[in-house]
Scaffold this active site. Structure first.
Site, short mmCIF file in Angstrom:
data_model
loop_
_atom_site.label_atom_id
_atom_site.label_comp_id
_atom_site.label_asym_id
_atom_site.label_seq_id
_atom_site.Cartn_x
_atom_site.Cartn_y
_atom_site.Cartn_z
N ARG A 2 119.62 44.06 23.85
CA ARG A 2 118.86 44.61 22.72
C ARG A 2 119.70 45.53 21.84
NH1 ARG A 2 116.72 40.34 24.39
NH2 ARG A 2 114.47 40.18 24.43
N SER B 179 107.86 33.02 29.85
CA SER B 179 108.57 33.81 28.84
C SER B 179 109.98 34.01 29.38
CB SER B 179 107.87 35.15 28.64
OG SER B 179 108.73 36.01 27.92
N ASP C 281 111.07 45.50 25.38
CA ASP C 281 112.03 45.11 24.34
C ASP C 281 111.70 45.72 22.98
OD1 ASP C 281 113.68 43.71 26.08
OD2 ASP C 281 112.42 41.92 25.98
N ASP D 53 107.00 32.56 18.10
CA ASP D 53 106.60 33.83 17.48
C ASP D 53 107.43 34.18 16.25
OD1 ASP D 53 104.53 34.28 19.21
OD2 ASP D 53 105.68 35.56 20.56
#
Ligand code: ARG
Length: 409
Positions: free
Chosen positions: A99, A179, A128, A14
């Protein structure tokens, strides 16, 4: 409209596609920042350099790798440990804790490179995106935020075709795997066959908790004011200590979670995690608090802990409430100094001993043997007064037999 954007780049499908897509569809210069948060293979400097080079080859005008491991451990994981982190009673916030540290570095890079936007590769369905965007807005309200993956409407297959068309080097194949998001605190594995909550996670999803050790052993963790500082007598810095615990505990095949969790965006999702070091340290830390915390402080702290986990899960790390809760938790850790012994057996990890110079456990008070120095005669009056109100209430307001509770006497 943004002209220069700093992209949180992992080198995966991605974010690789995002570099080119942002240039072509949004007409911006892209600067890639890859964060080393202790992912699998994160010690391999050559691999990081290859990731950086791939970003440049894909068209980024600049690319940087930032080693966030010590910062992640010191500023985010230690507070989580003091807060006995456990979202919905279980999840030690693996992804949610990385994050905000990445957001911090995106903003720093945006300032260094005079960028006017940041971008991330999160989808619209997860937590996220919330954590990145709320984090960046807290730190730099002036920056624009771009979320290409949320906008472009390409499937995974479309992305692979796009990469092929544009000559973007990728390693992904059309067969969809999992994932995965990982850092020194643990690993989150989603998707694939696990999207059926009834399906058992396939053995192949685990990597930090593959059982290799058969001989039981014990490991002693030393804490100073709530911070783990030693393992088996060797002083260690936080990031190294956590990594060490991952290796030691993970080898016993312990430290997995399989849960259905409530995402901030309203979706229930089936999640599997492995966090052997984190879960062992959390168990040890909580046990040392049992020994050293005053009862009222302990109970009040326990009421606040779930709120901390929820806030951080929800992307509100940079919030006044989180900071205030941390001030409370820091103060609570003043005497959380001592040692906890963990026993490791195949598939198991548990506390089997604890000690502290600040222990509130008093042998003379607790013992039932001859060393007993508790004043037994004090108990009688105490219990009489403790129950006095109950006794008066029961006498004056006795409900006659045959009348339902809640009915009129
Ligand atoms: N459900 C977890 C969380 O919200 C894990 C997210 C994992 N992220 C990922 N990109 N696989 O914190």
């Amino acid at each position: 409209m943004a002209k220069r954007v700093v992209l949180a780049y992992s080198g995966g499908l991605d974010t690789s596609v995002a570099v080119r897509w942002l240039q072509e569809e949004r007409d911006v210069e892209v600067i890639c920042v890859a964060a080393n948060v202790g992912q699998e293979g994160s010690d391999d400097q050559a691999a990081w350099e290859a990731t950086r080079q791939r970003a440049l080859d894909t068209g980024a005008v600049a690319a940087e790798v930032v080693d966030c491991r010590d910062e992640l451990a010191r500023d985010f994981l230690l507070p989580a440990l003091k807060a006995n982190v456990a979202y919905e009673g279980k999840y030690p916030l693996v992804s949610a804790l990385s994050r905000p540290v990445i957001a911090r570095h995106l903003v720093a890079a945006a300032r260094r490179h005079k960028a006017d936007a940041v971008a991330h590769g999160c989808t619209g369905k997860g937590n996220d995106q919330v954590r990145f965007e709320v984090g960046v807005r807290a730190l730099a309200p002036d920056l624009e935020i771009l979320a290409p993956v949320r906008e472009w409407g390409m499937t995974r297959e479309d992305c692979i075709d796009y990469a092929a068309r544009k000559n973007i080097a990728i390693t992904a194949t059309k067969e969809k795997l999992y994932s995965i998001d990982d850092n020194i605190w643990g690993r989150a594995i989603e998707c694939g066959e696990m999207e059926d909550p009834w399906a058992a996670p396939p053995q192949g999803v685990w990597s930090m908790t593959v059982p290799t050790a058969a001989e039981p052993r014990e490991v002693v963790v030393g804490f100073e004011q709530g911070v783990p500082v030693m393992v088996d007598g060797s002083p260690m810095a936080p990031a190294a200590l956590i990594a060490h615990m991952n290796a030691v505990v993970g080898a016993y095949g312990w430290g997995r979670l399989d849960m259905v969790e409530n995402r901030r965006v309203g979706i229930k999702s089936r999640e599997t995690y492995e966090a052997p070091g984190a879960l062992a340290l959390l168990a040890a830390h909580a046990d040392l608090e049992d020994l050293t915390l005053d009862r009222d402080l302990h109970h009040e702290k326990a009421r606040l802990e779930p709120r901390w986990s929820e806030l951080v899960y929800d992307g509100l790390w940079f919030s006044p409430l989180r900071a205030a809760l941390d001030a409370f938790f820091d103060e609570s850790q003043r005497f959380v100094t001592g040692e906890v012994r963990l026993r490791l057996e195949p598939g198991r990890c548990f506390v089997n001993g604890r000690r502290s110079d600040w222990s509130l456990y008093d042998y003379g008070l607790a013992t039932y043997d001859a060393a007993d120095n508790f004043r037994h005669q004090d108990a009688e009056g105490f219990v009489r007064l403790w129950g006095l109100g109950t006794q008066v209430q029961a006498t004056r307001q006795a409900i006659p037999a045959g009348i339902e509770p809640g009915g009129r006497p």
